[in-house]
Design an enzyme around this catalytic site. Structure first.
Site, PDB file in Angstrom:
ATOM      1  N   THR A   1     -22.919 -34.459  20.864  1.00 20.92           N
ATOM      2  CA  THR A   1     -23.908 -36.019  21.449  1.00 20.92           C
ATOM      3  C   THR A   1     -25.167 -36.264  21.129  1.00 20.92           C
ATOM      4  OG1 THR A   1     -22.127 -35.736  23.193  1.00 20.92           O
ATOM      5  CG2 THR A   1     -23.590 -37.723  24.122  1.00 20.92           C
TER       6      THR A   1
ATOM      7  N   PRO B   1     -27.895 -39.631  21.862  1.00 18.27           N
ATOM      8  CA  PRO B   1     -28.471 -41.440  22.671  1.00 18.27           C
ATOM      9  C   PRO B   1     -27.098 -41.923  22.041  1.00 18.27           C
ATOM     10  CG  PRO B   1     -30.043 -39.688  22.610  1.00 18.27           C
ATOM     11  CD  PRO B   1     -29.437 -39.280  21.561  1.00 18.27           C
TER      12      PRO B   1
ATOM     13  N   ILE C   1      -6.332 -40.783  52.251  1.00 15.24           N
ATOM     14  CA  ILE C   1      -5.740 -40.131  53.964  1.00 15.24           C
ATOM     15  C   ILE C   1      -6.099 -39.480  54.633  1.00 15.24           C
ATOM     16  CG2 ILE C   1      -3.681 -38.064  53.836  1.00 15.24           C
ATOM     17  CD1 ILE C   1      -2.211 -38.662  51.191  1.00 15.24           C
TER      18      ILE C   1
ATOM     19  N   GLU D   1     -15.800 -34.611  26.974  1.00 17.66           N
ATOM     20  CA  GLU D   1     -14.908 -34.304  26.070  1.00 17.66           C
ATOM     21  C   GLU D   1     -14.381 -35.407  24.942  1.00 17.66           C
ATOM     22  OE1 GLU D   1     -13.589 -30.197  25.412  1.00 17.66           O
ATOM     23  OE2 GLU D   1     -14.829 -29.220  26.563  1.00 17.66           O
TER      24      GLU D   1
ATOM     25  N   THR E   1     -13.969 -39.772  25.741  1.00 18.80           N
ATOM     26  CA  THR E   1     -13.471 -40.862  26.800  1.00 18.80           C
ATOM     27  C   THR E   1     -11.839 -40.992  26.438  1.00 18.80           C
ATOM     28  OG1 THR E   1     -13.595 -42.521  25.560  1.00 18.80           O
ATOM     29  CG2 THR E   1     -15.486 -42.100  26.534  1.00 18.80           C
TER      30      THR E   1
HETATM   31  N1  CAA Z   1      -8.694 -32.450  13.348  1.00 18.75           N
HETATM   32  C1  CAA Z   1      -9.195 -32.047  11.463  1.00 18.75           C
HETATM   33  N2  CAA Z   1     -10.035 -32.787  11.198  1.00 18.75           N
HETATM   34  C2  CAA Z   1     -10.230 -34.251  11.798  1.00 18.75           C
HETATM   35  C3  CAA Z   1      -9.482 -34.549  13.120  1.00 18.75           C
HETATM   36  C4  CAA Z   1      -8.981 -33.276  13.269  1.00 18.75           C
HETATM   37  N3  CAA Z   1      -8.623 -33.321  14.349  1.00 18.75           N
HETATM   38  N4  CAA Z   1      -9.763 -35.892  13.758  1.00 18.75           N
HETATM   39  C5  CAA Z   1     -10.373 -36.746  12.127  1.00 18.75           C
HETATM   40  N5  CAA Z   1      -9.994 -35.683  11.108  1.00 18.75           N
HETATM   41  C6  CAA Z   1     -10.869 -35.877  10.103  1.00 18.75           C
HETATM   42  C7  CAA Z   1      -9.959 -36.681   9.694  1.00 18.75           C
HETATM   43  O1  CAA Z   1      -9.114 -36.412   8.500  1.00 18.75           O
HETATM   44  C8  CAA Z   1     -11.167 -37.413   8.451  1.00 18.75           C
HETATM   45  O2  CAA Z   1     -10.900 -37.159   7.417  1.00 18.75           O
HETATM   46  P1  CAA Z   1     -10.687 -37.707   6.157  1.00 18.75           P
HETATM   47  O3  CAA Z   1     -11.782 -38.536   5.914  1.00 18.75           O
HETATM   48  O4  CAA Z   1     -10.496 -36.151   4.752  1.00 18.75           O
HETATM   49  O5  CAA Z   1      -9.293 -37.823   5.806  1.00 18.75           O
HETATM   50  C9  CAA Z   1     -12.807 -37.589   9.064  1.00 18.75           C
HETATM   51  O6  CAA Z   1     -11.948 -36.089  10.707  1.00 18.75           O
HETATM   52  C10 CAA Z   1     -13.127 -38.725  10.142  1.00 18.75           C
HETATM   53  O7  CAA Z   1     -12.138 -38.748  10.666  1.00 18.75           O
HETATM   54  P2  CAA Z   1     -11.809 -40.245  11.749  1.00 18.75           P
HETATM   55  O8  CAA Z   1     -11.916 -41.613  10.010  1.00 18.75           O
HETATM   56  O9  CAA Z   1     -10.678 -40.369  12.302  1.00 18.75           O
HETATM   57  O10 CAA Z   1     -13.515 -40.389  12.344  1.00 18.75           O
HETATM   58  P3  CAA Z   1     -14.063 -41.590  13.091  1.00 18.75           P
HETATM   59  O11 CAA Z   1     -15.397 -41.322  13.255  1.00 18.75           O
HETATM   60  O12 CAA Z   1     -13.241 -42.917  13.282  1.00 18.75           O
HETATM   61  O13 CAA Z   1     -13.365 -40.902  14.907  1.00 18.75           O
HETATM   62  C11 CAA Z   1     -12.855 -40.180  16.978  1.00 18.75           C
HETATM   63  C12 CAA Z   1     -13.125 -40.118  15.096  1.00 18.75           C
HETATM   64  C13 CAA Z   1     -11.749 -39.888  17.145  1.00 18.75           C
HETATM   65  C14 CAA Z   1     -12.926 -41.221  17.218  1.00 18.75           C
HETATM   66  C15 CAA Z   1     -13.678 -39.198  17.144  1.00 18.75           C
HETATM   67  O14 CAA Z   1     -15.885 -39.416  16.922  1.00 18.75           O
HETATM   68  C16 CAA Z   1     -14.538 -38.203  18.140  1.00 18.75           C
HETATM   69  O15 CAA Z   1     -13.186 -37.885  18.898  1.00 18.75           O
HETATM   70  N6  CAA Z   1     -15.201 -38.816  19.089  1.00 18.75           N
HETATM   71  C17 CAA Z   1     -14.985 -38.873  20.332  1.00 18.75           C
HETATM   72  C18 CAA Z   1     -16.120 -37.359  20.758  1.00 18.75           C
HETATM   73  C19 CAA Z   1     -15.896 -36.630  21.612  1.00 18.75           C
HETATM   74  O16 CAA Z   1     -14.998 -36.824  21.898  1.00 18.75           O
HETATM   75  N7  CAA Z   1     -17.705 -36.225  22.088  1.00 18.75           N
HETATM   76  C20 CAA Z   1     -16.980 -35.151  23.066  1.00 18.75           C
HETATM   77  C21 CAA Z   1     -18.496 -34.511  23.124  1.00 18.75           C
HETATM   78  S1  CAA Z   1     -18.161 -33.145  24.090  1.00 18.75           S
HETATM   79  C22 CAA Z   1     -18.388 -32.993  25.734  1.00 18.75           C
HETATM   80  O17 CAA Z   1     -18.466 -34.037  26.252  1.00 18.75           O
HETATM   81  C23 CAA Z   1     -18.408 -32.045  26.370  1.00 18.75           C
HETATM   82  C24 CAA Z   1     -18.732 -30.918  27.390  1.00 18.75           C
HETATM   83  O18 CAA Z   1     -19.876 -31.937  28.111  1.00 18.75           O
HETATM   84  C25 CAA Z   1     -18.344 -31.067  28.102  1.00 18.75           C
END
Ligand code: CAA
Length: 378
Positions: free
Chosen positions: A124, A126, A336, A362, A364
């Protein structure tokens, strides 16, 4: 299908007892002080719980994800902060487990499995939260090292961890395929810790900024190939979202248990409030949600390890449903207990504050719904 095997049942009992005896008595102080609980880290290490995240050949215990989830759930019933120590061990190391070479695995995993070192996950920024691909950290290769500039924010275990899985752009023109993953050690030149956050919940878990100022990362610390980073990040989250689901189930189950016990003791209108049907219905609804969430989490943990990408949506469902359950159930549990539920002497307001983060980190719960909808419409 989700009948736990004998080993899993034994581990569940052991962690449950450990949580009751050693973790629960510390939970309130950890929250109040807002300090990282090193004693809880040592407790998990000494009881070989960190080893659950790793294979036997790398000094781990060779447990599956469902087993890790069971341990996280039991710890989260009494202390979210302690459960997060195990959760972040899984999250920070997952990119390495997925994409590292044999040399990288042998170098970095055994110290994590033995609890000599800790790890964290640096995705992540900003300007790149839900839109993870919008990151602006840049890595440029020069004379055998990658020079990384930029930074990360909201990093769980930041400043505590020794090893970070870090994502940065190696090719600006290639979109998500221009993102690469690196193993970064805290002693690498140019690595720094920025602002430490003050938070609503999970107050004993350190969350901070990482600062990369001409940070030098040896080229052998690239994970996989250049451009593999986004896929590694997504595959990691697919495999760790069930563990956040397990944490949420644990928080909800802990709140449910506390509220049920309170209802039997609290006397109003001449008898225990447990005989009031309005509250019985609330308690029953809470239990239905907890049980449903638990099954979905167990199902997702099993599926993600057996079918991989096809289970992305189920992993997202488990995290989303369990986190929404934790939020709803803890709010109802506070209700409760009435006025007592609102007081810091009782654990429920803490559980309610801790539950909130499970709907945010992980990915939203809105991002989870995006993942699910894309799967349905693909
Ligand atoms: N597995 C493998 N490949 C994947 C995949 C997966 N699950 N999801 C996407 N991809 C691949 C896609 O196939 C695509 O590749 P191709 O072009 O070759 O097909 C590429 O990645 C891009 O995929 P998208 O077009 O779907 O990507 P996007 O930019 O639209 O983003 C999203 C998708 C789901 C919104 C993603 O950005 C996401 O998960 N965002 C949330 C991020 C997140 O969870 N952050 C948490 C940080 S960690 C944390 O919070 C931990 C903590 O503090 C404890």
């Amino acid at each position: 299908m989700y009948e736990l095997n004998e080993e899993q049942k034994m581990l569940q009992q052991t962690v449950r007892q450990l949580a009751k005896d050693k973790v629960e008595p510390r939970a309130m102080d950890i929250d109040a002080s807002g300090e990282y609980p090193w004693d809880m880290f040592e407790l998990l290490r000494d009881n070989d719980l960190l080893a659950l995240c790793f294979p036997e050949e790398l000094d781990g215990a060779g447990a599956d994800l469902l087993t890790v989830c069971i341990a996280i759930e039991e710890l989260a019933k009494v202390c979210t902060n302690t459960s997060l120590i195990l959760g972040v061990c899984k999250l920070g190391s997952q990119p390495i487990m997925l994409a590292a070479s044999d040399e990288q695995l042998k170098k970095y995993i055994p110290p994590l499995a033995r609890g000599e070192k800790q790890c964290a996950f640096g995705l992540t920024e900003p300007g790149a939260g839900s839109d993870a691909a919008a990151m602006s950290s840049r890595a440029v290769k020069k004379d055998g090292v990658y020079i990384i500039n930029g930074g990360k924010c909201f990093i769980t275990n930041g400043g505590i961890a020794d090893i970070y899985s870090v994502f940065a752009k190696t090719d600006d023109s290639a979109g998500v395929k221009g993102i690469s993953a690196f193993i970064v050690e805290k002693d690498f030149p140019g690595f720094g810790i920025g602002k430490i956050e003050h938070k609503m919940g999970i107050r004993g878990s350190q969350t901070c900024e990482l600062v990369f100022d001409d940070m030098e990362v040896p080229e052998e610390n690239l994970l996989g190939k250049e451009g593999d980073g986004f896929k590694i990040a997504m595959q990691t989250l697919d495999r760790t979202r069930p563990s956040i689901g397990a944490q949420a189930v644990g928080i909800a189950a802990g709140a449910l248990e506390y509220a049920a016990a309170y209802m039997k003791e609290r006397v109003q209108f001449g008898g225990p409030i447990a005989r009031l049907q309005g509250l019985q219905f609330m308690l029953a609804d809470m239990a239905i949600q907890v049980e449903a969430a638990r099954h979905l989490v167990y199902h997702s943990a099993h599926m993600i390890e057996t079918v991989g990408r096809e289970a992305s949506a189920v992993s997202a469902m488990a995290k989303c449903f369990a986190a929404d359950t934790a939020m709803k159930v803890t709010v109802d549990a506070v209700q409760i207990l009435g006025g007592y539920g609102y007081m810091v002497e009782y654990p429920l307001e803490r559980m309610m504050r801790d539950a909130k983060i499970t709907q945010i980190y992980e990915g939203t719960n809105q991002v989870q719904r995006v993942v699910i909808a894309r799967h349905l419409l693909a």
